[in-house]
Design a protein around this motif. Structure first.
Motif, PDB file in Angstrom:
ATOM      1  N   PRO A  76      81.264  61.123  35.728  1.00  0.00           N
ATOM      2  CA  PRO A  76      79.961  61.693  35.349  1.00  0.00           C
ATOM      3  C   PRO A  76      79.445  62.796  36.254  1.00  0.00           C
ATOM      4  O   PRO A  76      78.746  63.687  35.788  1.00  0.00           O
ATOM      5  CB  PRO A  76      79.025  60.481  35.388  1.00  0.00           C
ATOM      6  CG  PRO A  76      79.688  59.506  36.317  1.00  0.00           C
ATOM      7  CD  PRO A  76      81.153  59.695  36.098  1.00  0.00           C
ATOM      8  N   TYR A  89      81.770  53.080  34.673  1.00  0.00           N
ATOM      9  CA  TYR A  89      82.011  54.490  34.986  1.00  0.00           C
ATOM     10  C   TYR A  89      83.269  54.663  35.825  1.00  0.00           C
ATOM     11  O   TYR A  89      83.727  53.737  36.502  1.00  0.00           O
ATOM     12  CB  TYR A  89      80.808  55.104  35.704  1.00  0.00           C
ATOM     13  CG  TYR A  89      80.607  54.677  37.142  1.00  0.00           C
ATOM     14  CD1 TYR A  89      81.116  55.441  38.195  1.00  0.00           C
ATOM     15  CD2 TYR A  89      79.898  53.520  37.464  1.00  0.00           C
ATOM     16  CE1 TYR A  89      80.931  55.062  39.515  1.00  0.00           C
ATOM     17  CE2 TYR A  89      79.703  53.138  38.774  1.00  0.00           C
ATOM     18  CZ  TYR A  89      80.221  53.909  39.796  1.00  0.00           C
ATOM     19  OH  TYR A  89      80.032  53.520  41.105  1.00  0.00           O
ATOM     20  N   LEU A 105      80.547  56.105  31.354  1.00  0.00           N
ATOM     21  CA  LEU A 105      80.441  57.399  32.013  1.00  0.00           C
ATOM     22  C   LEU A 105      81.799  57.768  32.611  1.00  0.00           C
ATOM     23  O   LEU A 105      82.280  57.101  33.523  1.00  0.00           O
ATOM     24  CB  LEU A 105      79.383  57.350  33.130  1.00  0.00           C
ATOM     25  CG  LEU A 105      78.030  56.723  32.772  1.00  0.00           C
ATOM     26  CD1 LEU A 105      77.162  56.581  34.024  1.00  0.00           C
ATOM     27  CD2 LEU A 105      77.321  57.564  31.724  1.00  0.00           C
ATOM     28  N   PHE A 126      73.760  63.887  30.197  1.00  0.00           N
ATOM     29  CA  PHE A 126      73.516  62.498  30.561  1.00  0.00           C
ATOM     30  C   PHE A 126      72.189  62.005  29.980  1.00  0.00           C
ATOM     31  O   PHE A 126      72.126  60.935  29.368  1.00  0.00           O
ATOM     32  CB  PHE A 126      73.516  62.366  32.086  1.00  0.00           C
ATOM     33  CG  PHE A 126      73.226  60.982  32.581  1.00  0.00           C
ATOM     34  CD1 PHE A 126      73.876  59.881  32.054  1.00  0.00           C
ATOM     35  CD2 PHE A 126      72.299  60.780  33.597  1.00  0.00           C
ATOM     36  CE1 PHE A 126      73.612  58.599  32.518  1.00  0.00           C
ATOM     37  CE2 PHE A 126      72.028  59.516  34.063  1.00  0.00           C
ATOM     38  CZ  PHE A 126      72.684  58.417  33.529  1.00  0.00           C
TER      39      PHE A 126
END
Length: 295
Positions: free
Chosen positions: A155, A183, A152, A139
């Motif tokens: 994640p 995300y 993401l 990350f």
């Protein structure tokens, strides 16, 4: 003009529709969560937004450009779902490599502040890190080029609690800097506390464009759990569904809680024998996903 604009996006493989006429816009600084059961099309949508997959029809524009435009390469970063790092490079070598790629990279101090690794950890091979540490490193590496848009994909999968907490602290800092974040997540708490918007996908369709607050405020189901001895009474009730027995208990859902409770009370059920909890669409989506993963 919206930072990201998707118009009637469809993706087909042979006769199967993976994405079905999706349309939405994302503004600068949005933190948007993609949620839905496995196979809903979340990863495919991300791949299309990144220009990694072609699509059958519709348009995508990011800052007015096609996703494949070279001009977006230094503006967009992605953390894929796979938790992999180069096997034979040390952590500090990886950091240096990424710093040399970008013209305006994060400094050593900025990277250290984000990563929080000791000198010893930075001097070891990246493959020797724990799963959570690898994920955090991956990350931070995506942030070295100072991207303005982040994608993401699941994640925090595989992160321990403390690493996950650090991850979302960094996300909060990025939100304060107006970085746009898209995300996907299987953790309901993350979505509720982090996302400003939610796109709900189901079988390739966009069934909801909303916010965590709005989803929590919608009409709620009540989920009852009570002793199995009341099974005969419950199966004859109207307005109950998702009936499930487990050892000595019986559970079901209803949108007519008052009516159902009156019937239970008339049948001799006592209030202290019952457990009741609220369940919204958001709860249902994550429960379905978790059940699919267990199976």
């Amino acid at each position: 003009m919206a930072l990201i604009k998707v118009d009637n996006l469809s993706k087909r493989i042979a006769s199967k529709e993976i994405l079905k006429e999706l349309s939405f816009e994302i503004e600068t600084g949005d933190c948007l969560a993609l949620i839905g059961p496995n196979g809903a099309g979340k990863t495919t949508l991300m791949d299309c937004l990144l220009g990694d997959k072609s699509f059958s029809s519709g348009t995508i524009r990011i800052q007015g450009l096609k996703p494949t435009s070279p001009k977006l390469k230094t503006l967009v970063a992605v953390l894929p779902q796979e938790n992999t790092v180069p096997a034979k490079l040390k952590v500090k070598e990886l950091i240096r490599f990424f710093q040399e790629i970008y013209p305006n990279s994060l400094s050593d101090q900025e990277v250290d502040d984000l990563l929080g690794f000791s000198a010893q950890q930075k001097d070891q091979l990246a493959e020797k890190l724990s799963g959570g540490q690898k994920r955090l490193l991956s990350f931070v590496l995506t942030l070295i080029g100072r991207p303005v848009i982040l994608f993401l994909d699941e994640p925090t999968a595989g992160m321990d609690t403390s690493t996950r907490q650090r991850f979302w602290e960094i996300v909060a800092e990025l939100k304060d800097q107006d970085v746009t974040i898209v995300y996907s997540s299987h953790y309901i708490e993350e979505v509720e506390h982090t996302a400003q918007r939610i796109l709900v996908l189901h079988k390739g369709e966009l069934i909801r464009d909303t916010t965590p607050y709005a989803m929590r405020s919608e009409e709620q189901e009540k989920h009852f759990t009570l002793p199995l001895s009341y099974q005969e009474l419950v199966v004859n009730l109207a307005d109950v569904y998702e009936l499930e027995t487990k050892q000595n208990t019986l559970s079901f859902a209803t949108r007519e809680a008052n009516r159902v409770w009156s019937s239970l009370e008339e049948g001799g059920c006592k209030i202290e024998e019952i457990e009741v909890r609220n369940r919204t669409l958001l709860d249902s989506i994550f429960e379905t996903t978790q059940q699919e993963e267990r199976e």
